[in-house]
Design a protein around this motif. Structure first.
Motif, PDB file in Angstrom:
ATOM      1  N   ASP A  45       0.801  -1.117  -0.001  1.00 39.34           N
ATOM      2  CA  ASP A  45       0.126   0.036  -0.036  1.00 39.34           C
ATOM      3  C   ASP A  45       0.754   1.229  -0.044  1.00 39.34           C
ATOM      4  O   ASP A  45       2.073   1.181   0.172  1.00 39.34           O
ATOM      5  CB  ASP A  45      -1.031  -0.088   1.188  1.00 39.34           C
ATOM      6  CG  ASP A  45      -0.468  -0.123   2.428  1.00 39.34           C
ATOM      7  OD1 ASP A  45       0.952   0.241   2.651  1.00 39.34           O
ATOM      8  OD2 ASP A  45      -0.765  -0.633   3.460  1.00 39.34           O
ATOM      9  N   LEU A  46       0.147   2.323  -0.267  1.00 37.49           N
ATOM     10  CA  LEU A  46       1.063   3.621  -0.488  1.00 37.49           C
ATOM     11  C   LEU A  46       1.728   3.998   0.806  1.00 37.49           C
ATOM     12  O   LEU A  46       2.940   4.339   0.686  1.00 37.49           O
ATOM     13  CB  LEU A  46       0.053   4.768  -0.632  1.00 37.49           C
ATOM     14  CG  LEU A  46      -0.404   4.945  -2.264  1.00 37.49           C
ATOM     15  CD1 LEU A  46      -1.471   5.719  -2.474  1.00 37.49           C
ATOM     16  CD2 LEU A  46       0.866   5.107  -3.038  1.00 37.49           C
ATOM     17  N   PRO A  47       1.329   3.947   2.103  1.00 35.39           N
ATOM     18  CA  PRO A  47       2.186   4.117   3.290  1.00 35.39           C
ATOM     19  C   PRO A  47       3.230   3.635   3.220  1.00 35.39           C
ATOM     20  O   PRO A  47       4.614   3.954   3.680  1.00 35.39           O
ATOM     21  CB  PRO A  47       1.128   4.072   4.389  1.00 35.39           C
ATOM     22  CG  PRO A  47      -0.248   4.451   3.882  1.00 35.39           C
ATOM     23  CD  PRO A  47      -0.176   3.867   2.460  1.00 35.39           C
ATOM     24  N   LYS A  48       3.570   2.272   3.194  1.00 32.90           N
ATOM     25  CA  LYS A  48       4.610   1.386   3.297  1.00 32.90           C
ATOM     26  C   LYS A  48       5.538   1.889   2.299  1.00 32.90           C
ATOM     27  O   LYS A  48       6.727   1.904   2.439  1.00 32.90           O
ATOM     28  CB  LYS A  48       4.245  -0.135   3.295  1.00 32.90           C
ATOM     29  CG  LYS A  48       3.461  -0.506   4.620  1.00 32.90           C
ATOM     30  CD  LYS A  48       3.218  -2.114   4.554  1.00 32.90           C
ATOM     31  CE  LYS A  48       2.492  -2.503   5.685  1.00 32.90           C
ATOM     32  NZ  LYS A  48       2.153  -3.958   5.679  1.00 32.90           N
ATOM     33  N   SER A  49       5.038   1.998   1.013  1.00 28.54           N
ATOM     34  CA  SER A  49       5.952   2.326  -0.311  1.00 28.54           C
ATOM     35  C   SER A  49       6.575   3.684   0.245  1.00 28.54           C
ATOM     36  O   SER A  49       7.689   3.632  -0.336  1.00 28.54           O
ATOM     37  CB  SER A  49       5.073   2.548  -1.467  1.00 28.54           C
ATOM     38  OG  SER A  49       4.425   1.153  -1.775  1.00 28.54           O
ATOM     39  N   VAL A  50       5.939   4.612   0.570  1.00 27.41           N
ATOM     40  CA  VAL A  50       6.597   5.906   0.966  1.00 27.41           C
ATOM     41  C   VAL A  50       7.630   5.624   2.093  1.00 27.41           C
ATOM     42  O   VAL A  50       8.712   6.251   1.773  1.00 27.41           O
ATOM     43  CB  VAL A  50       5.439   7.009   1.399  1.00 27.41           C
ATOM     44  CG1 VAL A  50       6.069   8.035   1.853  1.00 27.41           C
ATOM     45  CG2 VAL A  50       4.701   7.344   0.055  1.00 27.41           C
TER      46      VAL A  50
ATOM     47  N   LEU B 101       3.834  12.564  -5.281  1.00 30.78           N
ATOM     48  CA  LEU B 101       2.748  11.803  -6.312  1.00 30.78           C
ATOM     49  C   LEU B 101       1.517  11.338  -5.255  1.00 30.78           C
ATOM     50  O   LEU B 101       0.405  11.469  -5.710  1.00 30.78           O
ATOM     51  CB  LEU B 101       3.323  10.844  -7.097  1.00 30.78           C
ATOM     52  CG  LEU B 101       2.637  10.185  -8.403  1.00 30.78           C
ATOM     53  CD1 LEU B 101       2.631  11.451  -9.209  1.00 30.78           C
ATOM     54  CD2 LEU B 101       3.356   9.211  -8.938  1.00 30.78           C
ATOM     55  N   GLN B 102       1.801  10.850  -4.085  1.00 31.88           N
ATOM     56  CA  GLN B 102       0.879  10.377  -3.278  1.00 31.88           C
ATOM     57  C   GLN B 102      -0.190  11.644  -2.769  1.00 31.88           C
ATOM     58  O   GLN B 102      -1.333  11.723  -2.713  1.00 31.88           O
ATOM     59  CB  GLN B 102       1.655   9.729  -2.026  1.00 31.88           C
ATOM     60  CG  GLN B 102       0.395   9.239  -1.080  1.00 31.88           C
ATOM     61  CD  GLN B 102       0.935   8.807   0.359  1.00 31.88           C
ATOM     62  OE1 GLN B 102       2.131   8.991   0.589  1.00 31.88           O
ATOM     63  NE2 GLN B 102       0.249   8.290   1.267  1.00 31.88           N
ATOM     64  N   GLN B 103       0.730  12.638  -2.762  1.00 33.18           N
ATOM     65  CA  GLN B 103      -0.066  13.880  -2.226  1.00 33.18           C
ATOM     66  C   GLN B 103      -1.075  14.361  -3.201  1.00 33.18           C
ATOM     67  O   GLN B 103      -2.252  14.575  -3.172  1.00 33.18           O
ATOM     68  CB  GLN B 103       0.922  15.126  -2.029  1.00 33.18           C
ATOM     69  CG  GLN B 103       0.100  16.222  -1.582  1.00 33.18           C
ATOM     70  CD  GLN B 103       1.073  17.572  -1.682  1.00 33.18           C
ATOM     71  OE1 GLN B 103       2.188  17.494  -1.898  1.00 33.18           O
ATOM     72  NE2 GLN B 103       0.356  18.771  -1.177  1.00 33.18           N
ATOM     73  N   PHE B 104      -0.448  14.156  -4.590  1.00 31.87           N
ATOM     74  CA  PHE B 104      -1.410  14.582  -5.715  1.00 31.87           C
ATOM     75  C   PHE B 104      -2.729  13.494  -5.789  1.00 31.87           C
ATOM     76  O   PHE B 104      -3.872  14.058  -6.053  1.00 31.87           O
ATOM     77  CB  PHE B 104      -0.538  14.422  -7.081  1.00 31.87           C
ATOM     78  CG  PHE B 104      -1.431  14.441  -8.175  1.00 31.87           C
ATOM     79  CD1 PHE B 104      -2.136  15.659  -8.826  1.00 31.87           C
ATOM     80  CD2 PHE B 104      -1.539  13.110  -8.964  1.00 31.87           C
ATOM     81  CE1 PHE B 104      -2.515  15.580 -10.133  1.00 31.87           C
ATOM     82  CE2 PHE B 104      -2.272  13.336 -10.259  1.00 31.87           C
ATOM     83  CZ  PHE B 104      -2.905  14.566 -10.393  1.00 31.87           C
ATOM     84  N   VAL B 105      -2.403  12.194  -5.490  1.00 31.51           N
ATOM     85  CA  VAL B 105      -3.622  11.352  -5.454  1.00 31.51           C
ATOM     86  C   VAL B 105      -4.611  11.632  -4.368  1.00 31.51           C
ATOM     87  O   VAL B 105      -5.843  11.562  -4.639  1.00 31.51           O
ATOM     88  CB  VAL B 105      -2.985   9.978  -5.517  1.00 31.51           C
ATOM     89  CG1 VAL B 105      -4.152   8.773  -5.015  1.00 31.51           C
ATOM     90  CG2 VAL B 105      -2.225   9.413  -6.593  1.00 31.51           C
ATOM     91  N   GLN B 106      -3.924  11.695  -3.089  1.00 29.94           N
ATOM     92  CA  GLN B 106      -4.844  12.226  -2.344  1.00 29.94           C
ATOM     93  C   GLN B 106      -5.875  13.555  -2.342  1.00 29.94           C
ATOM     94  O   GLN B 106      -6.886  13.582  -2.118  1.00 29.94           O
ATOM     95  CB  GLN B 106      -4.144  12.503  -0.779  1.00 29.94           C
ATOM     96  CG  GLN B 106      -3.435  11.129  -0.293  1.00 29.94           C
ATOM     97  CD  GLN B 106      -2.433  11.559   0.748  1.00 29.94           C
ATOM     98  OE1 GLN B 106      -2.081  12.642   0.994  1.00 29.94           O
ATOM     99  NE2 GLN B 106      -2.291  10.314   1.643  1.00 29.94           N
ATOM    100  N   LEU B 107      -5.311  14.417  -3.068  1.00 31.90           N
ATOM    101  CA  LEU B 107      -6.061  15.808  -3.458  1.00 31.90           C
ATOM    102  C   LEU B 107      -7.037  15.413  -4.571  1.00 31.90           C
ATOM    103  O   LEU B 107      -8.075  15.940  -4.212  1.00 31.90           O
ATOM    104  CB  LEU B 107      -5.260  16.686  -4.000  1.00 31.90           C
ATOM    105  CG  LEU B 107      -4.196  17.284  -3.153  1.00 31.90           C
ATOM    106  CD1 LEU B 107      -3.128  18.206  -3.863  1.00 31.90           C
ATOM    107  CD2 LEU B 107      -4.713  18.498  -1.920  1.00 31.90           C
ATOM    108  N   LEU B 108      -6.780  14.670  -5.390  1.00 31.85           N
ATOM    109  CA  LEU B 108      -7.565  14.190  -6.508  1.00 31.85           C
ATOM    110  C   LEU B 108      -8.947  13.268  -5.694  1.00 31.85           C
ATOM    111  O   LEU B 108     -10.322  13.760  -6.055  1.00 31.85           O
ATOM    112  CB  LEU B 108      -7.186  13.050  -7.473  1.00 31.85           C
ATOM    113  CG  LEU B 108      -6.222  13.720  -8.548  1.00 31.85           C
ATOM    114  CD1 LEU B 108      -5.594  12.564  -9.300  1.00 31.85           C
ATOM    115  CD2 LEU B 108      -7.071  14.523  -9.324  1.00 31.85           C
TER     116      LEU B 108
END
Length: 261
Positions: A19-24, A241-248
């Protein structure tokens, strides 16, 4: 995250299964740990080598005939004691079984998954759009110009969000072809980094959580929401990029609330 924990998750990170948190967290660790970075590079190199068609074993045609001939000769021979005869028969049968297993398993091992094939298409399309200087068919920073442009060109209406106030400017949109179907490509900009957002209808009923992966040096994030598939690709770092996804997703959810209200 310690080096041991990171290395236990590296295979999942390379395969895009985390998932995204672990990837970051893993990406942050790799930026500051040379040893784990070398391990990560080794896993990627091994993965590339395994999927190389040059490693596939294609037994020569004469091998099958030689095995059959050897078995026929052995069955006709009057060997004593009988145990010796059966030992060679079993060995020959085992060899035939091993060859058959190689024929059957080798294509499965080297065949990329559907997700890997789709990710490769996404990255290739992103790179082509940059090389051919064809990022947009409709260059515009106005979502009310970009969204109507797709009318009549696709069998769905892609959601278009304005994130310029959050530092992700909309540059326009274009038609693309991914997974054997036309899709919408929305282009955003973060400093000098172009972001391609691909959107098309999903065949899955439930929404899917975000999954991040790395292909050919590009970060990808994919998820499913509201009956749509979303794939984002860019050379932008994974955290932004994760921030971009969260904003979307936040704007999409806010839009849903307005419509239902």
């Amino acid at each position: 995250m310690s080096c041991q924990e990171t290395r236990e998750l590296l295979h999942g990170y390379v395969d895009g299964e985390l998932d995204l948190p672990k990837s970051v967290v893993i990406e942050a660790h790799l930026r500051n740990c040379h040893a784990c970075t070398q391990t990560y590079k080794g896993i990627r190199s091994l993965r590339s080598a395994i999927t190389d068609d040059a490693l596939r074993f294609e037994p020569p045609e004469y091998l099958k005939d030689r095995l059959r001939s050897a078995l026929r000769s052995e069955s006709k021979a009057d060997l004593k004691p009988g145990f010796l005869r059966w030992r060679w028969l079993v060995a020959g049968a085992s060899l035939v079984g091993a060859v058959i297993a190689i024929w059957a398993i080798a294509p499965i091992i080297t065949r990329p998954s559907a997700g890997d094939v789709l990710a490769q298409e996404i990255v290739s399309s992103h790179v082509r759009s940059l090389m051919a200087d064809h990022l947009t068919d409709v260059p515009s920073s106005d979502q009310h110009t970009v969204k109507p442009w797709f009318d009549g060109k696709l069998d769905f209406s892609p959601p278009v969000r304005d994130l310029s106030k959050q530092g992700f400017s909309l540059n326009g949109g274009r038609l693309d072809y991914i997974g054997n179907r036309p899709v919408a490509a929305l282009i955003y900009q973060r400093r000098q980094h172009s972001i391609n957002l691909f959107v098309w209808p999903s065949t899955e009923g439930a929404d899917g959580n975000e999954k991040a992966s790395v292909h050919q040096g590009y970060n990808l994030i994919r998820w499913t929401n509201g009956g749509m598939n979303y794939w984002v690709v860019s050379d932008l770092n994974l955290a932004e990029l994760q921030q971009f996804v969260q904003l979307l997703q936040e704007q999409t959810q806010a839009r849903k609330s307005q419509v239902s209200g």
